[in-house]
Motif scaffolding. Structure first.
Motif, PDB file in Angstrom:
ATOM      1  N   LEU A 112       0.834  -1.210   0.000  1.00 18.68           N
ATOM      2  CA  LEU A 112       0.000   0.000   0.000  1.00 18.68           C
ATOM      3  C   LEU A 112       0.868   1.258   0.000  1.00 18.68           C
ATOM      4  O   LEU A 112       0.563   2.228  -0.695  1.00 18.68           O
ATOM      5  CB  LEU A 112      -0.935   0.008   1.212  1.00 18.68           C
ATOM      6  CG  LEU A 112      -2.031  -1.066   1.220  1.00 18.68           C
ATOM      7  CD1 LEU A 112      -2.819  -0.987   2.530  1.00 18.68           C
ATOM      8  CD2 LEU A 112      -2.940  -0.944   0.018  1.00 18.68           C
ATOM      9  N   THR A 113       1.944   1.238   0.767  1.00 19.45           N
ATOM     10  CA  THR A 113       2.854   2.393   0.822  1.00 19.45           C
ATOM     11  C   THR A 113       3.519   2.628  -0.530  1.00 19.45           C
ATOM     12  O   THR A 113       3.582   3.761  -1.010  1.00 19.45           O
ATOM     13  CB  THR A 113       3.919   2.181   1.920  1.00 19.45           C
ATOM     14  OG1 THR A 113       3.265   2.074   3.183  1.00 19.45           O
ATOM     15  CG2 THR A 113       4.918   3.329   1.952  1.00 19.45           C
ATOM     16  N   GLU A 155       2.450   1.778  -3.388  1.00 14.46           N
ATOM     17  CA  GLU A 155       1.421   2.256  -4.315  1.00 14.46           C
ATOM     18  C   GLU A 155       1.102   3.733  -4.060  1.00 14.46           C
ATOM     19  O   GLU A 155       1.019   4.528  -4.992  1.00 14.46           O
ATOM     20  CB  GLU A 155       0.168   1.398  -4.173  1.00 14.46           C
ATOM     21  CG  GLU A 155      -0.881   1.672  -5.218  1.00 14.46           C
ATOM     22  CD  GLU A 155      -2.028   0.696  -5.148  1.00 14.46           C
ATOM     23  OE1 GLU A 155      -2.579   0.382  -6.211  1.00 14.46           O
ATOM     24  OE2 GLU A 155      -2.388   0.232  -4.036  1.00 14.46           O
ATOM     25  N   ARG A 156       0.970   4.088  -2.794  1.00 13.93           N
ATOM     26  CA  ARG A 156       0.668   5.478  -2.432  1.00 13.93           C
ATOM     27  C   ARG A 156       1.775   6.427  -2.893  1.00 13.93           C
ATOM     28  O   ARG A 156       1.513   7.554  -3.323  1.00 13.93           O
ATOM     29  CB  ARG A 156       0.467   5.592  -0.922  1.00 13.93           C
ATOM     30  CG  ARG A 156      -0.034   6.964  -0.478  1.00 13.93           C
ATOM     31  CD  ARG A 156      -0.204   7.078   1.029  1.00 13.93           C
ATOM     32  NE  ARG A 156       1.092   7.143   1.677  1.00 13.93           N
ATOM     33  CZ  ARG A 156       1.616   6.213   2.463  1.00 13.93           C
ATOM     34  NH1 ARG A 156       0.962   5.119   2.734  1.00 13.93           N
ATOM     35  NH2 ARG A 156       2.809   6.370   3.002  1.00 13.93           N
TER      36      ARG A 156
END
Length: 101
Positions: free
Chosen positions: A58-59, A61-62
């Motif tokens: 998620l990181t 991707e963010r």
């Protein structure tokens, strides 16, 4: 004035050492297996828990370093040039004081 900041060219992606290792693993895995890794593959390689891997994905991707397709397994795509990745470090085995029989 065109200056290099922190030893990186202005357009170089910014990521931590740990993030760089995950990105290097994704790239190396894709070279060997011709498909992106599953989160389970990263969990096994790095010896971490499923939530740790998921938070890292998620990181990444963010930060715009990878892209995924929602609901599609093995859909990780690197969005940065693999030449900007650090060498993938081998993971040291965990030494335990627990005796195994």
């Amino acid at each position: 004035m065109n200056q290099i900041l922190d030893g990186h060219p202005p357009d170089a992606p910014q990521f931590t050492d740990k993030q760089g290792q995950y990105l290097a693993f994704i790239w190396a895995y894709m070279q060997v297996n011709r498909q992106p890794p599953a989160e389970r593959d990263m969990q096994r390689y790095f010896g971490v828990t499923p939530p740790s891997v998921h938070q890292m994905v998620l990181t990444l991707e963010r930060l715009g370093l990878i892209r995924r397709q929602p609901g599609v397994a093995r859909s990780i795509e690197l969005l940065i040039d693999h030449n900007s990745l650090p060498p993938l470090q081998s993971i040291q085995p965990v030494i335990s004081s627990v005796q195994r029989y």
